[in-house]
Design a protein around this motif. Sequence first.
Motif, PDB file in Angstrom:
ATOM      1  N   GLN A   3       4.228  15.949  16.188  1.00 23.94           N
ATOM      2  CA  GLN A   3       3.348  17.101  16.408  1.00 23.94           C
ATOM      3  C   GLN A   3       1.985  16.825  15.769  1.00 23.94           C
ATOM      4  O   GLN A   3       1.915  16.251  14.692  1.00 23.94           O
ATOM      5  CB  GLN A   3       3.931  18.373  15.785  1.00 23.94           C
ATOM      6  N   VAL A   5      -1.382  19.008  14.685  1.00 19.66           N
ATOM      7  CA  VAL A   5      -1.878  20.364  14.476  1.00 19.66           C
ATOM      8  C   VAL A   5      -3.329  20.294  14.033  1.00 19.66           C
ATOM      9  O   VAL A   5      -3.648  19.682  13.015  1.00 19.66           O
ATOM     10  CB  VAL A   5      -1.038  21.109  13.423  1.00 19.66           C
ATOM     11  N   CYS A  22      -6.948  17.263  11.811  1.00 16.10           N
ATOM     12  CA  CYS A  22      -5.748  17.178  12.653  1.00 16.10           C
ATOM     13  C   CYS A  22      -4.697  16.385  11.908  1.00 16.10           C
ATOM     14  O   CYS A  22      -4.916  15.212  11.585  1.00 16.10           O
ATOM     15  CB  CYS A  22      -6.095  16.518  13.976  1.00 16.10           C
ATOM     16  N   GLY A 112      -2.990  17.040  20.281  1.00 16.02           N
ATOM     17  CA  GLY A 112      -2.945  18.356  19.669  1.00 16.02           C
ATOM     18  C   GLY A 112      -3.115  19.437  20.712  1.00 16.02           C
ATOM     19  O   GLY A 112      -3.362  19.160  21.890  1.00 16.02           O
TER      20      GLY A 112
END
Length: 121
Positions: A3, A5, A22, A112
């Motif tokens: 992931q 973010v 990020c 992202g």
Amino acid sequence: QVQLVESGGGLVQAGGSLNLSCAASGRIFSINAMGWSRQAPGKQRELVAVVRVGDSTNYLDSVKGRFTISRDNAKNTVYLEMNSLKPEDTAVYYCNADVRTGVGSYQYRYWGQGTQVTVSS
């Protein structure tokens, strides 16, 4: 799974600054290049900046001298410092990371969710 973010988008006046970050998490063995792209309404996504292992960088011509990309390998995080922002910088900004999830695994580019940057004139 990996992931990414993002954080740091927002509204700023022309000439102002914003910092994006990020963070990548999940099953990460190694990360090669990390970068930022953007997509304005009605336009194609374009690569803004990339930083590779060893910290070599490339920038879109229109942001050279105004944006700086950097990374913290210990935190699996990439940053984009944006200065002297212009209305034409308005877009959704996406980070990406080229990740291997294990020894011998293929490299895959993860993205992202995007963060809005709006520059008012």
